[in-house]
Design a protein around this motif. Structure first.
Motif, PDB file in Angstrom:
ATOM      1  N   ASP A   1       0.857  -1.185   0.000  1.00  0.00           N
ATOM      2  CA  ASP A   1       0.000   0.000   0.000  1.00  0.00           C
ATOM      3  C   ASP A   1       0.895   1.237   0.000  1.00  0.00           C
ATOM      4  O   ASP A   1       1.617   1.504   0.952  1.00  0.00           O
ATOM      5  CB  ASP A   1      -0.903  -0.002   1.234  1.00  0.00           C
ATOM      6  N   LEU A   2       0.842   2.005  -1.084  1.00  0.00           N
ATOM      7  CA  LEU A   2       1.720   3.160  -1.245  1.00  0.00           C
ATOM      8  C   LEU A   2       1.114   4.443  -0.704  1.00  0.00           C
ATOM      9  O   LEU A   2       1.741   5.501  -0.754  1.00  0.00           O
ATOM     10  CB  LEU A   2       2.080   3.337  -2.721  1.00  0.00           C
ATOM     11  N   GLY A   3      -0.127   4.353  -0.223  1.00  0.00           N
ATOM     12  CA  GLY A   3      -0.777   5.539   0.311  1.00  0.00           C
ATOM     13  C   GLY A   3      -1.594   6.294  -0.709  1.00  0.00           C
ATOM     14  O   GLY A   3      -2.112   7.372  -0.421  1.00  0.00           O
ATOM     15  N   PHE A   4      -1.724   5.730  -1.915  1.00  0.00           N
ATOM     16  CA  PHE A   4      -2.550   6.350  -2.950  1.00  0.00           C
ATOM     17  C   PHE A   4      -3.070   5.263  -3.885  1.00  0.00           C
ATOM     18  O   PHE A   4      -2.567   4.135  -3.907  1.00  0.00           O
ATOM     19  CB  PHE A   4      -1.764   7.401  -3.742  1.00  0.00           C
ATOM     20  N   LYS A   5      -4.074   5.609  -4.660  1.00  0.00           N
ATOM     21  CA  LYS A   5      -4.633   4.706  -5.661  1.00  0.00           C
ATOM     22  C   LYS A   5      -3.764   4.780  -6.917  1.00  0.00           C
ATOM     23  O   LYS A   5      -3.405   5.868  -7.369  1.00  0.00           O
ATOM     24  CB  LYS A   5      -6.067   5.112  -5.990  1.00  0.00           C
ATOM     25  N   LYS A   6      -3.411   3.635  -7.476  1.00  0.00           N
ATOM     26  CA  LYS A   6      -2.559   3.647  -8.665  1.00  0.00           C
ATOM     27  C   LYS A   6      -3.197   2.967  -9.871  1.00  0.00           C
ATOM     28  O   LYS A   6      -2.702   3.109 -11.002  1.00  0.00           O
ATOM     29  CB  LYS A   6      -1.222   2.969  -8.361  1.00  0.00           C
ATOM     30  N   ASP A   7      -4.277   2.232  -9.653  1.00  0.00           N
ATOM     31  CA  ASP A   7      -4.901   1.487 -10.744  1.00  0.00           C
ATOM     32  C   ASP A   7      -5.954   2.330 -11.453  1.00  0.00           C
ATOM     33  O   ASP A   7      -6.600   3.194 -10.851  1.00  0.00           O
ATOM     34  CB  ASP A   7      -5.547   0.201 -10.213  1.00  0.00           C
ATOM     35  N   ALA A   8      -6.129   2.071 -12.737  1.00  0.00           N
ATOM     36  CA  ALA A   8      -7.182   2.690 -13.555  1.00  0.00           C
ATOM     37  C   ALA A   8      -7.080   4.204 -13.605  1.00  0.00           C
ATOM     38  O   ALA A   8      -8.078   4.908 -13.621  1.00  0.00           O
ATOM     39  CB  ALA A   8      -8.561   2.265 -13.053  1.00  0.00           C
ATOM     40  N   ILE A   9      -5.835   4.701 -13.622  1.00  0.00           N
ATOM     41  CA  ILE A   9      -5.604   6.148 -13.748  1.00  0.00           C
ATOM     42  C   ILE A   9      -4.742   6.399 -14.975  1.00  0.00           C
ATOM     43  O   ILE A   9      -3.651   5.833 -15.111  1.00  0.00           O
ATOM     44  CB  ILE A   9      -4.931   6.725 -12.494  1.00  0.00           C
TER      45      ILE A   9
ATOM     46  N   LYS B   1     -13.692   4.660 -14.438  1.00  0.00           N
ATOM     47  CA  LYS B   1     -14.608   3.815 -13.675  1.00  0.00           C
ATOM     48  C   LYS B   1     -14.203   2.351 -13.845  1.00  0.00           C
ATOM     49  O   LYS B   1     -13.621   1.982 -14.866  1.00  0.00           O
ATOM     50  CB  LYS B   1     -16.039   4.026 -14.171  1.00  0.00           C
ATOM     51  N   PRO B   2     -14.484   1.494 -12.869  1.00  0.00           N
ATOM     52  CA  PRO B   2     -14.117   0.077 -12.991  1.00  0.00           C
ATOM     53  C   PRO B   2     -14.778  -0.568 -14.213  1.00  0.00           C
ATOM     54  O   PRO B   2     -15.912  -0.231 -14.566  1.00  0.00           O
ATOM     55  CB  PRO B   2     -14.632  -0.538 -11.688  1.00  0.00           C
ATOM     56  N   GLU B   3     -14.043  -1.470 -14.831  1.00  0.00           N
ATOM     57  CA  GLU B   3     -14.606  -2.197 -15.969  1.00  0.00           C
ATOM     58  C   GLU B   3     -15.547  -3.284 -15.467  1.00  0.00           C
ATOM     59  O   GLU B   3     -15.324  -3.896 -14.422  1.00  0.00           O
ATOM     60  CB  GLU B   3     -13.496  -2.842 -16.799  1.00  0.00           C
ATOM     61  N   THR B   4     -16.591  -3.527 -16.220  1.00  0.00           N
ATOM     62  CA  THR B   4     -17.477  -4.651 -15.907  1.00  0.00           C
ATOM     63  C   THR B   4     -16.823  -5.941 -16.384  1.00  0.00           C
ATOM     64  O   THR B   4     -15.881  -5.923 -17.184  1.00  0.00           O
ATOM     65  CB  THR B   4     -18.836  -4.469 -16.602  1.00  0.00           C
ATOM     66  N   ALA B   5     -17.291  -7.059 -15.894  1.00  0.00           N
ATOM     67  CA  ALA B   5     -16.728  -8.353 -16.271  1.00  0.00           C
ATOM     68  C   ALA B   5     -16.836  -8.538 -17.787  1.00  0.00           C
ATOM     69  O   ALA B   5     -17.922  -8.499 -18.351  1.00  0.00           O
ATOM     70  CB  ALA B   5     -17.467  -9.482 -15.547  1.00  0.00           C
ATOM     71  N   GLY B   6     -15.688  -8.753 -18.411  1.00  0.00           N
ATOM     72  CA  GLY B   6     -15.673  -8.964 -19.853  1.00  0.00           C
ATOM     73  C   GLY B   6     -15.905  -7.704 -20.663  1.00  0.00           C
ATOM     74  O   GLY B   6     -16.039  -7.770 -21.893  1.00  0.00           O
ATOM     75  N   GLY B   7     -15.975  -6.547 -20.000  1.00  0.00           N
ATOM     76  CA  GLY B   7     -16.249  -5.296 -20.709  1.00  0.00           C
ATOM     77  C   GLY B   7     -15.005  -4.691 -21.322  1.00  0.00           C
ATOM     78  O   GLY B   7     -13.884  -5.114 -21.048  1.00  0.00           O
ATOM     79  N   ASN B   8     -15.191  -3.704 -22.162  1.00  0.00           N
ATOM     80  CA  ASN B   8     -14.067  -3.013 -22.792  1.00  0.00           C
ATOM     81  C   ASN B   8     -14.210  -1.493 -22.637  1.00  0.00           C
ATOM     82  O   ASN B   8     -13.917  -0.725 -23.550  1.00  0.00           O
ATOM     83  CB  ASN B   8     -13.947  -3.396 -24.266  1.00  0.00           C
ATOM     84  N   GLU B   9     -14.725  -1.091 -21.457  1.00  0.00           N
ATOM     85  CA  GLU B   9     -14.958   0.330 -21.217  1.00  0.00           C
ATOM     86  C   GLU B   9     -13.669   1.159 -21.297  1.00  0.00           C
ATOM     87  O   GLU B   9     -13.691   2.275 -21.819  1.00  0.00           O
ATOM     88  CB  GLU B   9     -15.604   0.544 -19.840  1.00  0.00           C
ATOM     89  N   TRP B  10     -12.568   0.614 -20.802  1.00  0.00           N
ATOM     90  CA  TRP B  10     -11.308   1.367 -20.833  1.00  0.00           C
ATOM     91  C   TRP B  10     -10.830   1.566 -22.264  1.00  0.00           C
ATOM     92  O   TRP B  10     -10.311   2.629 -22.610  1.00  0.00           O
ATOM     93  CB  TRP B  10     -10.245   0.655 -20.007  1.00  0.00           C
ATOM     94  N   LYS B  11     -10.968   0.547 -23.071  1.00  0.00           N
ATOM     95  CA  LYS B  11     -10.574   0.663 -24.474  1.00  0.00           C
ATOM     96  C   LYS B  11     -11.416   1.730 -25.164  1.00  0.00           C
ATOM     97  O   LYS B  11     -10.903   2.545 -25.944  1.00  0.00           O
ATOM     98  CB  LYS B  11     -10.745  -0.690 -25.171  1.00  0.00           C
TER      99      LYS B  11
END
Length: 817
Positions: A473-481, A643-653
């Motif tokens: 835990d680095l003290g900040f959020k690092k995923d999906a940014i 926002k988090p991706e749904t299962a099998g989704g491609n929202e980030w793409k």
């Protein structure tokens, strides 16, 4: 005579094909590893060795401390270079430079369409003094006049050909080069590129006086002695017989005179250091430019790995050759009876070793280009398999002779020492000789498995540390940014706001923020901050980052007390981390809220305190930090939380596609570039990941070579005890009993190796772990797993030969009796 040696050698190779193959493979692996590592080490250790008076050239860098912790910066206060003139003795020349951050370049070429070159690295502002420090060859122009006026530029030959293809150098003089649409320069000189390995890779030199004529450059330069920026760097060349310590002392005395209130103590200090030019390529404390920073410890470790692999191959050779001694005893006895001297026999046996080594060298040379391609991600760019270079040929020649002597000398001494009478009476295996040779083979086998198990233990522990730092835990959020950097040239326009407005309506985006660097990065500015507690002044170095009201929300930074930054906050409002609050005397960090510090020349209110987070890799400790609302030139980065991706989704793409479309609409002339924040974090540990990869290969190769040797010894042992095995089977021994009999002694050697290597591995790994301020534990299971894995591998290797010998028909081995 020599022809006869070769005939005998090849006849012996043909007779013992498998043992010869094992020897060649083992030596080939060791020699190829040594060759590749030599190419890497030679490449790195030749950087900047060609400069005239290179031993008198230094970069002035900054070292500061607070509460006993040190910080480093490759830059200096921008006021230093001007103040040095007339106040520091012993300098042959001093040259300030200003780095530009990958500007876009436009070339106006008469009536033709303008040529555009995006994100050109290695662009600096300098003047003629820089060319007095570094001896460039001038193709057009001169150091005295080429950069004497604002808006002049000197180009390297390679860059000049890129900008003005088809023109000769004299025709390029007077041409216009535009940087970031605002800095219009005229070419006033061309210099040749350095052909040798160098970290001084600059190719566009804009006149230093241009800074005062361009608002965006001038505003970004502070004459405050307390402000240090990586972009403001300073080179000096010393007079003969002047020591760096003397000049360094003078600079620090000057700093004290100009800053009489600055505290200089063991725990709190700010000083300048003269970094030798030869240190630029190896010192990671002070960042380099666009070449990799080599690590001397890693290079020496590579040499050690090469030595280990060579030793393993040589041990195989010695073991198998001495194990075969009895099979060549009669040959040696007959040769001695016929008049061969011991010297002649030693030469013959060494010539056989030399031929095997030469074959291994030829194979190693043939596979080296493939190895370089295989390790392309690890090997520095520029390392080539140019094996015809004089240093490489000399290295291979020395290596061939050294390996031949190391592998062949002892077996030659042993075999040539046989007495003809004893040999011809089948009395070669006397008790003393047999015992001596057996103990030697056992010792060498133990050495092999000590090396192999050390590699296994090191690999597991390095992987454990990498897993620890990547999941802590680095003290900040690092995923999906996602982080996007907007063009420098558009800072004074409203394009950034237009781009943000386009992003605001995208359904895949949760939050976005505007500022400069993310919470953890290898780029920051540091300032001196002063807090008055009523009795005394407490001075520290304070790292500064910029972010708007959403910065904390994007990265999930925790606010311990006070309020967040908001629109309208100026540089007179600041958020600080808990570490800083504690460093200025607050046991409860939240109590620092509402107090004031003097930072960057102004009285600044602490409006809130943040929970600590890691600003760099886990190698370093958390340092005092401040976050301010972004001002001009510090708001180019857009931080986008998806926002988090749904299962099998491609929202980030889909989001990235939408970002790219919005970018093209807003910045049609610039390429769209982005990166995920977690990938940036992972890059902090590239060297450790490369180390892990290297150790994995070294482990695999060492196990392979060791097992080859173990298999060879098992074959020799079973062949020597064929009749014994037959007798035991006739008397009722089972396959399991015979396998156990044949394997026990060799298995105990593996166990002994484990006992010997464990404390050594623990000490070495403990020292390596000291590179990290935050580190995993050296668990007992690391050693247990290594030992069990090696033991299992040895048993599997032995089983191929021992089971074959145990299930053989005893009639075949006894029919000759």
């Amino acid at each position: 005579m020599i022809k006869n040696y070769f005939k005998i050698a090849f006849r012996n190779f043909r007779k013992h094909k498998l043992f010869t193959l094992i020897n060649i493979v083992g030596l080939t692996i060791g020699i190829s590893a040594a060759l590749v590592i030599y190419l890497i080490v030679h490449f790195d250790f030749t950087f900047d060795k060609f400069h005239p008076d290179g031993d008198r050239i230094y970069r002035v860098v900054s070292n500061y401390g607070y509460n006993g912790e040190s910080g480093y910066n490759a830059g200096v206060t921008t006021a230093l270079p001007a103040a040095v003139k007339g106040e520091i003795s012993g300098l042959a020349e001093s040259a300030p430079i200003r780095l530009m951050y990958d500007p876009n370049v436009i070339i106006q070429n008469g009536e033709k369409a303008a040529a555009k070159f995006k994100k050109q690295s290695d662009v600096i502002l300098a003047d003629g003094r820089f060319f007095n420090v570094f001896a460039y060859k001038w193709l057009e122009g001169s150091a005295k006049s080429a950069l004497a006026s604002p808006f002049q530029v000197v180009l390297s030959a390679k860059q000049a050909k890129l900008y003005f293809p088809g023109l000769n150098y004299s025709q390029m003089i007077g041409k216009q080069v535009v940087y970031e649409d605002t800095i219009k320069t005229t070419v006033s000189g061309i210099v040749a590129n350095f052909k040798e390995n160098t970290d001084i890779t600059f190719h566009d030199f804009i006149s230093f006086s241009t800074i005062q004529r361009v608002k965006s450059l001038k505003d970004d330069v502070s004459e405050n002695w307390g402000a240090t920026s990586y972009a403001s760097q300073f080179y000096v060349k010393l007079n003969n017989k002047v020591t760096a310590q003397n000049v360094q002392r003078q600079m620090n005395d000057l700093f004290k005179r100009r800053n009489p209130k600055v505290e200089q103590s063991t725990n709190n200090f700010h000083k300048f250091i003269l970094q030798p030019l030869s240190d630029l390529h190896f010192n990671n404390d002070f960042a380099g430019y666009n070449t990799h920073i080599a690590n001397k410890t890693t290079l020496y470790s590579l040499l050690l790995i090469a030595l280990f692999l060579l030793v393993l191959g040589c041990i195989n050779f010695i073991n198998l050759t001495t194990a075969q001694a009895s099979q060549r005893a009669k040959e040696i006895g007959i040769r001695k009876t016929m008049g061969s001297s011991r010297k002649q026999l030693i030469v013959q046996l060494l010539s056989e070793t030399f031929i095997i080594t030469l074959l291994a060298v030829i194979l190693a040379i043939s596979i080296t280009p493939g190895i370089l391609k295989l390790f392309a991600d690890f090997i520095p760019k520029g390392v080539q398999a140019n094996l015809l270079q004089v240093p490489v040929v000399a290295f291979l020649l020395i290596l061939t002779i050294a390996v031949s002597l190391l592998s062949g000398f002892y077996p030659a001494i042993v075999l040539s020492a046989f007495k003809p009478v004893a040999v011809l009476k089948n009395q070669t295996n006397t008790a003393t000789g047999k015992t001596r040779n057996a103990w030697l083979r056992k010792s060498l086998t133990v050495t092999q498995f000590v090396i192999a198990q050390f590699f296994i233990m090191a690999t597991i522990l390095v992987s454990k540390q990498i897993y620890y730092v990547m999941h802590k835990d680095l003290g900040f959020k690092k995923d999906a940014i996602i982080i996007v950097e907007t063009p420098y040239k558009t800072m004074l326009t409203n394009k950034k706001q237009i781009f943000i407005n386009k992003l605001a309506g995208m359904p895949q985006i949760a939050t976005l923020s505007v500022g400069d660097q993310p919470p953890s990065s290898d780029n920051w500015n540091s300032y001196e901050a002063i807090y008055k507690d009523g009795k005394k002044e407490i001075k520290t170095s304070l790292q500064i980052k910029s972010g708007d009201a959403n910065y904390l929300k994007v990265y999930h930074l925790k606010l311990l007390s006070g309020r967040n930054l908001r629109l309208g906050d100026s540089s007179k409002s600041i958020l600080v981390n808990a570490n800083y609050a504690k460093s200025i005397g607050f046991k409860n960090p939240g109590d620092a809220t509402g107090t004031y510090i003097n930072y960057n020349g102004s009285n600044t209110e602490i409006i809130g305190v943040l929970a600590d987070f890691y600003q760099e890799s886990l190698r370093g400790a958390i340092k005092p930090l401040g976050v301010i609302y972004p001002e001009m030139y510090h708001d180019r980065f857009i931080h986008i939380a998806l926002k988090p991706e749904t299962a099998g989704g491609n929202e980030w793409k889909t989001a990235i596609g939408s970002l790219q479309k919005a970018w093209r609409e807003t910045y049609p002339e610039d390429d769209f570039e982005y990166h995920f924040f977690d990938e940036k974090i992972a890059k902090f540990y590239e060297s450790e990941q490369h180390t892990s990869q290297l150790l994995s290969w070294a482990t695999g190769l060492s196990i392979f070579i060791s097992c080859l040797g173990l298999l060879g010894l098992a074959m020799y042992t079973t062949n020597l005890r064929t009749k014994e095995i037959g007798v035991r089977k006739v008397l009722g021994a089972t396959v399991t009993q015979i396998v156990t009999l044949l394997s026990t002694e060799l298995v105990w050697l593996v166990v002994l190796a484990f006992v010997l290597v464990t404390p050594v591995a623990w000490l070495v790994m403990h020292k390596w772990m000291q590179n990290f301020t935050y580190r995993t534990t050296i668990s007992w299971w690391v050693f247990a797993l290594s030992g069990a894995g090696m033991l299992l591998t040895a048993l599997i290797t032995l089983s191929f030969q021992t089971i074959k010998a145990a299930i053989a028909n005893p009639a075949r081995s006894l029919k000759s009796e």
